[in-house]
Design a protein around this motif. Structure first.
Motif, PDB file in Angstrom:
ATOM      1  N   MET A 264      -3.647 -23.628  17.689  1.00  0.00           N
ATOM      2  CA  MET A 264      -3.869 -22.922  18.953  1.00  0.00           C
ATOM      3  C   MET A 264      -2.624 -22.975  19.842  1.00  0.00           C
ATOM      4  SD  MET A 264      -6.666 -21.894  18.049  1.00  0.00           S
ATOM      5  CE  MET A 264      -8.050 -22.311  16.999  1.00  0.00           C
ATOM      6  N   VAL A 265      -1.944 -24.128  19.866  1.00  0.00           N
ATOM      7  CA  VAL A 265      -0.715 -24.224  20.655  1.00  0.00           C
ATOM      8  C   VAL A 265       0.355 -23.295  20.104  1.00  0.00           C
ATOM      9  CG1 VAL A 265       1.212 -25.767  21.204  1.00  0.00           C
ATOM     10  CG2 VAL A 265      -1.132 -26.541  21.556  1.00  0.00           C
ATOM     11  N   SER A 266       0.460 -23.187  18.782  1.00  0.00           N
ATOM     12  CA  SER A 266       1.472 -22.309  18.188  1.00  0.00           C
ATOM     13  C   SER A 266       1.220 -20.845  18.524  1.00  0.00           C
ATOM     14  CB  SER A 266       1.505 -22.497  16.671  1.00  0.00           C
ATOM     15  OG  SER A 266       0.345 -21.976  16.054  1.00  0.00           O
ATOM     16  N   ILE A 267      -0.034 -20.492  18.826  1.00  0.00           N
ATOM     17  CA  ILE A 267      -0.361 -19.102  19.151  1.00  0.00           C
ATOM     18  C   ILE A 267      -0.237 -18.830  20.648  1.00  0.00           C
ATOM     19  CG2 ILE A 267      -2.183 -17.347  19.127  1.00  0.00           C
ATOM     20  CD1 ILE A 267      -3.318 -18.711  16.646  1.00  0.00           C
ATOM     21  N   VAL A 268      -0.817 -19.702  21.480  1.00  0.00           N
ATOM     22  CA  VAL A 268      -0.939 -19.397  22.913  1.00  0.00           C
ATOM     23  C   VAL A 268      -0.250 -20.401  23.818  1.00  0.00           C
ATOM     24  CG1 VAL A 268      -3.116 -18.219  22.516  1.00  0.00           C
ATOM     25  CG2 VAL A 268      -3.145 -20.618  23.173  1.00  0.00           C
ATOM     26  N   GLY A 269       0.355 -21.451  23.262  1.00  0.00           N
ATOM     27  CA  GLY A 269       0.981 -22.450  24.104  1.00  0.00           C
ATOM     28  C   GLY A 269       0.009 -23.568  24.455  1.00  0.00           C
ATOM     29  N   SER A 270       0.436 -24.429  25.354  1.00  0.00           N
ATOM     30  CA  SER A 270      -0.345 -25.611  25.716  1.00  0.00           C
ATOM     31  C   SER A 270      -1.310 -25.278  26.856  1.00  0.00           C
ATOM     32  CB  SER A 270       0.598 -26.750  26.143  1.00  0.00           C
ATOM     33  OG  SER A 270      -0.123 -27.901  26.451  1.00  0.00           O
ATOM     34  N   ILE A 271      -2.610 -25.339  26.555  1.00  0.00           N
ATOM     35  CA  ILE A 271      -3.644 -25.043  27.542  1.00  0.00           C
ATOM     36  C   ILE A 271      -4.443 -26.314  27.786  1.00  0.00           C
ATOM     37  CG2 ILE A 271      -5.698 -23.683  28.051  1.00  0.00           C
ATOM     38  CD1 ILE A 271      -4.550 -21.469  26.328  1.00  0.00           C
ATOM     39  N   GLY A 272      -4.430 -26.782  29.006  1.00  0.00           N
ATOM     40  CA  GLY A 272      -5.035 -28.068  29.302  1.00  0.00           C
ATOM     41  C   GLY A 272      -6.474 -27.992  29.769  1.00  0.00           C
ATOM     42  N   PHE A 273      -7.170 -29.112  29.650  1.00  0.00           N
ATOM     43  CA  PHE A 273      -8.473 -29.394  30.238  1.00  0.00           C
ATOM     44  C   PHE A 273      -9.656 -28.690  29.559  1.00  0.00           C
ATOM     45  CE2 PHE A 273      -5.515 -30.236  33.768  1.00  0.00           C
ATOM     46  CZ  PHE A 273      -5.872 -31.548  34.042  1.00  0.00           C
ATOM     47  N   VAL A 274      -9.422 -27.773  28.626  1.00  0.00           N
ATOM     48  CA  VAL A 274     -10.554 -27.149  27.934  1.00  0.00           C
ATOM     49  C   VAL A 274     -11.322 -28.207  27.143  1.00  0.00           C
ATOM     50  CG1 VAL A 274     -11.263 -25.421  26.243  1.00  0.00           C
ATOM     51  CG2 VAL A 274      -9.362 -24.939  27.790  1.00  0.00           C
ATOM     52  N   GLY A 275     -10.581 -29.052  26.415  1.00  0.00           N
ATOM     53  CA  GLY A 275     -11.220 -30.091  25.619  1.00  0.00           C
ATOM     54  C   GLY A 275     -11.829 -31.201  26.442  1.00  0.00           C
ATOM     55  N   LEU A 276     -11.544 -31.257  27.720  1.00  0.00           N
ATOM     56  CA  LEU A 276     -12.132 -32.267  28.604  1.00  0.00           C
ATOM     57  C   LEU A 276     -13.367 -31.737  29.308  1.00  0.00           C
ATOM     58  CD1 LEU A 276     -11.984 -35.021  30.111  1.00  0.00           C
ATOM     59  CD2 LEU A 276     -10.589 -33.858  31.824  1.00  0.00           C
ATOM     60  N   VAL A 277     -13.256 -30.568  29.898  1.00  0.00           N
ATOM     61  CA  VAL A 277     -14.316 -30.031  30.748  1.00  0.00           C
ATOM     62  C   VAL A 277     -15.507 -29.548  29.926  1.00  0.00           C
ATOM     63  CG1 VAL A 277     -14.889 -28.199  32.375  1.00  0.00           C
ATOM     64  CG2 VAL A 277     -12.708 -29.390  32.574  1.00  0.00           C
ATOM     65  N   VAL A 278     -15.237 -28.764  28.885  1.00  0.00           N
ATOM     66  CA  VAL A 278     -16.310 -28.090  28.154  1.00  0.00           C
ATOM     67  C   VAL A 278     -17.263 -29.068  27.460  1.00  0.00           C
ATOM     68  CG1 VAL A 278     -16.813 -26.458  26.300  1.00  0.00           C
ATOM     69  CG2 VAL A 278     -14.976 -25.976  27.923  1.00  0.00           C
ATOM     70  N   PRO A 279     -16.772 -30.106  26.745  1.00  0.00           N
ATOM     71  CA  PRO A 279     -17.738 -31.033  26.130  1.00  0.00           C
ATOM     72  C   PRO A 279     -18.689 -31.689  27.125  1.00  0.00           C
ATOM     73  CG  PRO A 279     -15.567 -31.337  25.153  1.00  0.00           C
ATOM     74  CD  PRO A 279     -15.392 -30.419  26.319  1.00  0.00           C
TER      75      PRO A 279
END
Length: 346
Positions: A264-279
């Protein structure tokens, strides 16, 4: 019994498909230029069924070549990052664990930049493979730092691994900046810095072919190990007592989370907090059993990132914000709320 279970799975699958299709449709229609729903359906019919609806070539190109792959990639990235957060929070028994805070995203960014800017691998190493190597290196470094600090178990261990993650993240961010400064041209540097904040503008159909299998794969693998993840919530000793092959499952799932993050990082870059908030949001709605938590987190992550992408396109007229800015504006307050709620009673 089996027929009833199969019926429930089919019902939930149909419901998830409808919700995700609706979110994707909204991601296609809403943007700098509004596209009517009828135009979207007619474009899909022309491309997939060979119908001959008369459409403006520009509108059809926007739908098929730009917004549809962008929405699909956003959904896959959101799902992959959310499920990666579920994996890390369960295996590490840490409510604050996610690929961004633990430095995995930063390591993946460093690996990707090494391949694209510094030319590591001389063309034999792909962007995703470089990002995967960086992600694994970052996690190993964080794990070693947390172990060397003598975190032990319980709240202290949770705090130590977060601190180690912050240190690792800063280290890999500094390495990325050093590589860009030393090896990239001014034009490359501008593009990479925008990409590092999260950018879906370059998402195309070839990215869809890479993102969809990874998102589906990590979700299905987690569902396959749902009972093992349930056992890990009580600790590794309990998981061992229940017959879970702890080392093998940990290595497999952490490697899977690192791979999903790297792709995902190789496609769109570094996106933060999705893995923290959503779970955490998914746990609040469906509970802690992973057989329900994993698909719920994947669905909510997909919808969350599609919505963030739409907001990034319409928040400032005439400009597209990095999607990482939107996720951080949501994620940072939630992160603060989790910290306050986890404060030990005096």
């Amino acid at each position: 019994m089996f027929a009833r279970l199969l019926g429930r799975v089919a019902l939930h699958g149909a419901w998830i498909t409808v919700v995700l299709a609706g979110a994707t449709l909204a991601g296609i229609c809403i943007g700098e230029t509004a596209i009517p729903v009828s135009t979207v359906w007619q474009t899909l019919a022309n491309k997939l069924l060979g119908t001959g609806y008369p459409l403006d070539r520009i509108d059809q190109g926007i739908v098929w070549n730009y917004r549809l792959p962008r929405a699909v990639v956003a959904a896959c990235c959101g799902a992959g990052l959310a499920v990666s957060g579920v994996i890390l929070q369960s295996l590490l028994r840490n409510a604050l664990a996610d690929p961004y805070l633990l430095g995995i995203s930063a390591g993946a960014s460093t690996g990707a930049v090494l391949v694209t800017v510094a030319g590591v691998g001389a063309g034999a190493v792909s962007l995703s493979l470089g990002a995967f190597g960086g992600a694994l290196s970052a996690f190993l470094l964080v794990a070693l730092l947390a172990r060397a600090s003598g975190g032990g178990a319980g709240p202290r261990a949770a705090g130590q691994i977060v601190l180690a993650g912050i240190a690792g993240s800063q280290l890999f961010n500094a390495l990325t900046a050093f590589i860009i400064t030393r090896s990239a041209s001014a034009e490359q540097a501008r593009g990479i810095m925008f990409w590092l904040l999260g950018n879906l503008s370059g998402a195309r159909w070839d990215n869809v072919g890479m993102a969809v299998p990874v998102a589906l794969g990590v979700t299905l693998l987690c569902l396959w190990h749902a009972r093992a993840l349930d056992a890990f919530t009580f600790g590794t000793d309990s998981a061992t007592a229940l017959g879970v092959p702890v080392r093998r499952v940990q290595a497999l799932l952490i490697g899977c989370a690192s791979l999903a993050t790297a792709v995902m990082v190789s496609i769109v870059g570094s996106i933060g907090f999705v893995g923290l908030v959503v779970p955490h949001a998914a746990r609040f709605i469906v509970g802690v059993r992973h057989v329900r938590l994993v698909p719920a987190a994947a669905l909510m992550g997909a919808i969350f990132l599609i919505a963030a992408d739409v907001i990034s396109r319409i928040a400032v007229k005439g400009q597209v914000l990095p999607i990482g800015v939107i996720t951080a504006l949501v994620g940072a307050p939630v992160f603060a709320l989790i910290l306050v709620r986890r404060r030990p009673a005096r």
